[in-house]
Design an enzyme around this catalytic site. Structure first.
Site, PDB file in Angstrom:
ATOM      1  CG  ASP A  34      -2.020  -1.004   1.179  1.00 45.27           C
ATOM      2  OD1 ASP A  34      -2.481  -1.291   0.059  1.00 45.27           O
ATOM      3  OD2 ASP A  34      -2.441  -1.496   2.238  1.00 45.27           O
ATOM      4  CG  HIS A  65      -4.127  -0.561  -3.029  1.00 49.20           C
ATOM      5  ND1 HIS A  65      -4.858  -0.983  -1.942  1.00 49.20           N
ATOM      6  CD2 HIS A  65      -4.901   0.349  -3.663  1.00 49.20           C
ATOM      7  CE1 HIS A  65      -6.021  -0.364  -1.930  1.00 49.20           C
ATOM      8  NE2 HIS A  65      -6.063   0.474  -2.964  1.00 49.20           N
ATOM      9  N   GLY A 141      -7.190   2.797   3.884  1.00 51.80           N
ATOM     10  CA  GLY A 141      -6.347   3.630   4.747  1.00 51.80           C
ATOM     11  C   GLY A 141      -5.858   2.981   6.018  1.00 51.80           C
ATOM     12  CB  SER A 143      -4.482  -3.081   8.191  1.00 51.01           C
ATOM     13  OG  SER A 143      -3.605  -2.656   9.188  1.00 51.01           O
ATOM     14  CG  ASP A 174      -6.663  -4.393  -0.184  1.00 46.50           C
ATOM     15  OD1 ASP A 174      -6.387  -4.894   0.919  1.00 46.50           O
ATOM     16  OD2 ASP A 174      -6.080  -3.389  -0.657  1.00 46.50           O
ATOM     17  N   GLY A 175      -8.934  -6.045   2.121  1.00 45.39           N
ATOM     18  CA  GLY A 175      -9.484  -5.478   3.349  1.00 45.39           C
ATOM     19  C   GLY A 175     -10.405  -6.429   4.083  1.00 45.39           C
TER      20      GLY A 175
HETATM   21 ZN    ZN Z   1      -4.258  -2.420  -0.410  1.00 48.49          ZN
END
Ligand code: ZN
Length: 232
Positions: A34, A65, A141, A143, A174-175
């Site tokens: 990220d 990303h 933004g 995790s 993602d996430g």
């Molecule tokens: Zn990501």
């Protein structure tokens, strides 16, 4: 089989080298990095140097990303650093088609990310340009957030459009990915699972073993999906 993209934002940063070694030993083929600018999201994470040093030492596919405004201004640095996939957020640019084409012209794969509140229909006119669509399972933004269930519906829609239109973009989630929603994502034809605090970096048995265990779970889910004739 779906690919695991361990997100290094959740790695033990004081031991990043040894964590990467363990991922390599476990057979990981991809890592997720990220990059944040403090504007698009109120946080920072990795930078181009991190991408560069990892590219020099490891053969992972580098899945970058970009959570940044004006993503177009970073392409040269990402290319020089050795990024393989560059994913930008659809709402970070008014020129998504041009940007996707420029990423591809630089020899990288172009990914486009959708936030939890954004419908798949926003991608109607850009899907044909994308090598990958990243569906955020949480707000970008930070995790460790809980997975938003409507993410699954979006994966399903994207897979259907891909089939109907004969397109070939990969679908990445993602996430908030964990052992419970992983089989649900796979059933809906997700190709890349970004695994972090609830997966590869959960700190249960160490990165190597946790990666292998997560991959076994994916194999089982994939097999069950095949046996059930791809019913959703
Ligand atoms: Zn990501």
């Amino acid at each position: 089989m779906p690919i695991v993209s361990p997100t290094l934002a959740c790695a033990d940063l004081l031991n990043l080298g040894s964590q990467l070694n363990m991922l390599a030993e476990a057979g990981a083929s991809m890592v997720h990095l990220d990059i944040m600018d403090g504007h698009y999201v109120p946080n920072f994470c990795f930078d181009f140097n991190t991408v560069g040093v990892i590219a020099q030492k490891y053969s992972f596919t580098l899945d970058v990303h970009l959570m940044a405004e004006h993503p177009e201004q970073y392409l040269e640095q990402l290319q020089a650093a050795g990024a393989d996939i560059v994913t930008f957020h659809l709402d970070a640019t008014p020129f998504a088609i041009r940007l996707a084409r420029e990423i591809k012209a630089r020899g990288m794969k172009a990914g486009i990310a959708l936030n939890p509140s954004q419908p798949v229909s926003l991608l109607n006119y850009v899907l044909e340009e994308a090598d990958l669509i990243l569906v955020m399972g949480v707000e970008p933004g930070f995790s460790g957030q809980t997975f938003i269930p409507s993410t699954l519906k979006k994966v399903e829609e994207l897979a259907k459009i891909r089939r109907d239109k004969g397109l070939s973009y990969l679908i990445e989630v993602d996430g908030g990915i964990d052992d419970v929603n992983t089989p649900e994502c796979i059933k809906r034809e997700c190709d890349i699972l970004v695994s972090g605090a609830f997966g590869v970096f959960r700190g249960r048995k160490g990165v190597r073993e946790d990666f292998l265990e997560y991959e076994r779970l994916i194999k089982t889910a994939q097999r069950q999906m095949e046996l059930s004739g791809m019913e959703v």
